[in-house]
Each structure stands twice: as C-alpha cells, then as structure tokens.
Design a protein around this motif. Structure first.
Motif, mmCIF file in Angstrom:
data_model
loop_
_atom_site.group_PDB
_atom_site.id
_atom_site.type_symbol
_atom_site.label_atom_id
_atom_site.label_comp_id
_atom_site.label_asym_id
_atom_site.label_seq_id
_atom_site.Cartn_x
_atom_site.Cartn_y
_atom_site.Cartn_z
ATOM 1 N N GLU A 45 0.916 -1.146 -0.076
ATOM 2 C CA GLU A 45 0.017 -0.078 -0.092
ATOM 3 C C GLU A 45 0.850 1.077 -0.136
ATOM 4 O OE1 GLU A 45 -3.385 0.033 -0.333
ATOM 5 O OE2 GLU A 45 -3.241 -2.001 -0.502
ATOM 6 N N PRO A 46 0.451 2.511 -0.473
ATOM 7 C CA PRO A 46 1.022 3.555 -0.389
ATOM 8 C C PRO A 46 1.641 3.937 1.136
ATOM 9 C CG PRO A 46 -0.889 4.091 -1.468
ATOM 10 C CD PRO A 46 -1.058 2.524 -1.093
ATOM 11 N N GLY A 47 2.790 4.215 1.103
ATOM 12 C CA GLY A 47 3.591 4.617 2.330
ATOM 13 C C GLY A 47 4.076 3.197 3.116
ATOM 14 N N GLY A 48 3.725 2.132 2.614
ATOM 15 C CA GLY A 48 4.071 0.725 3.076
ATOM 16 C C GLY A 48 5.360 0.366 2.685
ATOM 17 N N THR A 49 5.913 -0.654 3.175
ATOM 18 C CA THR A 49 7.266 -1.254 2.907
ATOM 19 C C THR A 49 7.236 -2.423 2.370
ATOM 20 O OG1 THR A 49 7.725 -1.792 5.006
ATOM 21 C CG2 THR A 49 8.598 0.371 4.600
ATOM 22 N N TRP A 50 8.348 -2.855 1.610
ATOM 23 C CA TRP A 50 8.666 -4.320 1.270
ATOM 24 C C TRP A 50 9.470 -4.915 2.369
ATOM 25 C CZ3 TRP A 50 6.067 -6.422 -3.100
ATOM 26 C CH2 TRP A 50 5.602 -5.211 -3.747
ATOM 27 N N ALA A 51 9.456 -6.179 2.161
ATOM 28 C CA ALA A 51 10.259 -7.087 3.096
ATOM 29 C C ALA A 51 11.933 -6.384 2.979
ATOM 30 C CB ALA A 51 10.318 -8.469 2.718
ATOM 31 N N PRO A 52 12.619 -6.429 4.065
ATOM 32 C CA PRO A 52 13.870 -5.749 3.915
ATOM 33 C C PRO A 52 14.880 -6.723 3.063
ATOM 34 C CG PRO A 52 13.460 -6.487 5.917
ATOM 35 C CD PRO A 52 12.380 -6.712 5.227
ATOM 36 N N LEU A 53 15.753 -6.080 2.529
ATOM 37 C CA LEU A 53 17.060 -6.864 1.803
ATOM 38 C C LEU A 53 18.289 -6.723 2.762
ATOM 39 C CD1 LEU A 53 16.335 -5.391 -1.543
ATOM 40 C CD2 LEU A 53 16.528 -7.645 -1.222
ATOM 41 N N THR A 54 19.054 -7.529 2.772
ATOM 42 C CA THR A 54 20.542 -7.556 3.422
ATOM 43 C C THR A 54 21.253 -7.244 2.459
ATOM 44 O OG1 THR A 54 19.387 -8.956 5.228
ATOM 45 C CG2 THR A 54 21.889 -8.656 5.100
ATOM 46 N N LEU A 55 22.082 -6.050 2.684
ATOM 47 C CA LEU A 55 23.142 -5.924 1.929
ATOM 48 C C LEU A 55 24.418 -6.172 2.663
ATOM 49 C CD1 LEU A 55 22.221 -2.512 0.766
ATOM 50 C CD2 LEU A 55 21.499 -4.429 -0.347
ATOM 51 N N THR A 56 25.407 -7.186 2.034
ATOM 52 C CA THR A 56 26.649 -7.572 2.689
ATOM 53 C C THR A 56 27.886 -7.099 1.762
ATOM 54 O OG1 THR A 56 25.673 -9.508 3.531
ATOM 55 C CG2 THR A 56 28.085 -9.343 3.804
ATOM 56 N N MET A 57 28.806 -6.014 2.408
ATOM 57 C CA MET A 57 29.780 -5.444 1.782
ATOM 58 C C MET A 57 30.950 -6.111 2.257
ATOM 59 S SD MET A 57 31.001 -3.750 -0.661
ATOM 60 C CE MET A 57 29.704 -2.730 -1.172
ATOM 61 N N ARG A 58 31.812 -6.641 1.282
ATOM 62 C CA ARG A 58 33.149 -7.190 1.334
ATOM 63 C C ARG A 58 34.137 -6.259 0.740
ATOM 64 N NH1 ARG A 58 29.822 -11.351 1.166
ATOM 65 N NH2 ARG A 58 29.889 -12.816 2.632
ATOM 66 N N HIS A 59 35.454 -5.933 1.369
ATOM 67 C CA HIS A 59 36.248 -5.156 0.441
ATOM 68 C C HIS A 59 37.709 -6.271 0.450
ATOM 69 C CE1 HIS A 59 33.952 -1.611 1.268
ATOM 70 N NE2 HIS A 59 34.247 -1.287 0.138
ATOM 71 N N THR A 60 38.319 -6.082 -0.573
ATOM 72 C CA THR A 60 39.832 -6.808 -0.553
ATOM 73 C C THR A 60 40.716 -5.774 -0.226
ATOM 74 O OG1 THR A 60 39.941 -6.214 -3.118
ATOM 75 C CG2 THR A 60 38.924 -8.429 -2.478
ATOM 76 N N LYS A 61 40.454 -4.615 -0.065
ATOM 77 C CA LYS A 61 41.338 -3.510 0.508
ATOM 78 C C LYS A 61 40.553 -2.328 0.871
ATOM 79 C CE LYS A 61 42.605 -0.926 -3.739
ATOM 80 N NZ LYS A 61 43.670 -0.228 -4.587
ATOM 81 N N GLY A 62 41.366 -1.417 1.611
ATOM 82 C CA GLY A 62 40.748 -0.376 2.027
ATOM 83 C C GLY A 62 40.253 0.462 1.014
ATOM 84 N N GLY A 63 39.203 1.656 0.941
ATOM 85 C CA GLY A 63 38.927 2.349 -0.158
ATOM 86 C C GLY A 63 37.325 2.280 -0.224
ATOM 87 N N GLN A 64 36.924 3.017 -1.432
ATOM 88 C CA GLN A 64 35.454 3.113 -1.460
ATOM 89 C C GLN A 64 34.887 2.440 -2.707
ATOM 90 O OE1 GLN A 64 34.479 7.702 -0.364
ATOM 91 N NE2 GLN A 64 35.608 7.586 -2.269
#
Length: 173
Positions: A132-151
């Motif tokens: 519905e308007p204003g409602g939310t969908w089920a959440p997603l999990t974002l997993t971030m892995r880096h092989t070195k420091g940075g963006q």
C-alpha cells in the motif's frame, strides 16, 4: 402648511438616506455552511532506508542522490527497506544494484526473505505481492566485503530514483 410639512419630511428622508452607512463589501471567506478542506501535505518519504546494527559506523548524506557509510569492520551487513512512495498500491518490486569500484575493490551480495536476487556486479532483485502507499517491502540484506581499504559506489535503481550509496572501508587506525 401641509405642503411645507410634506416638503420638510421629504427633505429629511432624503438627508437620512444619503447619510446611511455604505454597504460593506462582500466577504470572500466561505460561509459557515460552506466547508473547504485542503488535505495536509504528507511528509516526504524516502524511497528506501539503509541501516546497520554495527557500532562505530559513520553515516553521511550529501543530497537525496548521494549517501554513504564509513566503517572499519568487514564484512559488514546493512538492511535496505524499500518503501512505496506512490499514491496507489504497488505490485511486484524490482530493485537493481550496480557496483562501481572507485578504489576499494568491494563485493556486494544481496538477499532477503521474499526476494529473488541474481547477478554479480549488476544485481537484480524482485519480489511479488503488493504494498500500500507508504508501506514497505520486506527488507533486503546488503553484505559488503572489501579486498582492500577504499570506496565502492553502489547505484540503487528503485522506481524512479537512482541514488548512489558509497561504502568506504577505512583501514586507518
């Protein structure tokens, strides 16, 4: 004598009429029986929210089109909750995550209950159902892995918005 009295009465009536208060202008305000209701403007809702339970994460937002997180732990999980910002029910959600290395060599995995996600550097996620308007969908999990420091920049494509989320792994002490 009668003629003089009638003339004097006529003059007196004419004088009273000319001294009467002017008619007030008609008000533009609605009559009490007329009701005009203007619906309140709803607060602006963000198309999605990203949060993490990890302590020590610094969050920033330059604009609605760019936000970011700086952290010193990895891998790190974020929760993305998409929202229906429209005025009608929304059926079947589709999100796309495009990973762009800046200098951090980051890898993103995405998933969640009720979502089907596939891809590597260009991840497409879909869910069925309606919200519905204003409602939310089920959440997603974002997993971030880096092989070195940075963006690493991730461009999120959701409905008609495409904000960038910068994930910065800080290896400094």
């Amino acid at each position: 004598m009668r003629l003089v009295a009638l003339s004097a009465l006529t003059l007196l009536l004419a004088a009273c009429t000319s001294m009467a208060a002017p008619t007030p202008p008609r008000s533009t305000e609605p009559e009490p029986s007329e009701t005009t209701t203007v619906p309140p403007t709803p607060p602006r809702q963000e198309p999605f929210e990203i949060t993490t339970d990890v302590s020590g994460v610094r969050e920033w937002q330059n604009s609605p089109e760019e936000m970011g997180f700086v952290y010193r732990v990895q891998p790190i999980d974020f929760t993305l909750t998409p929202r229906n910002t429209g005025s009608t029910p929304q059926s079947d959600a589709r999100l796309r995550f495009v990973v762009e290395d800046m200098d951090g060599e980051g890898d993103l995995t995405v998933g969640g209950d009720g979502w089907e996600c596939e891809g590597g550097r260009d991840i497409a996620c879909t869910a069925t159902g309606a919200t519905e308007p204003g409602g939310t969908w089920a959440p997603l999990t974002l997993t971030m892995r880096h092989t070195k420091g940075g963006q690493t920049r991730v461009v999120v494509h959701w409905a008609d918005v495409t904000p960038s989320v910068i994930f910065r792994y800080d290896t400094g002490t």
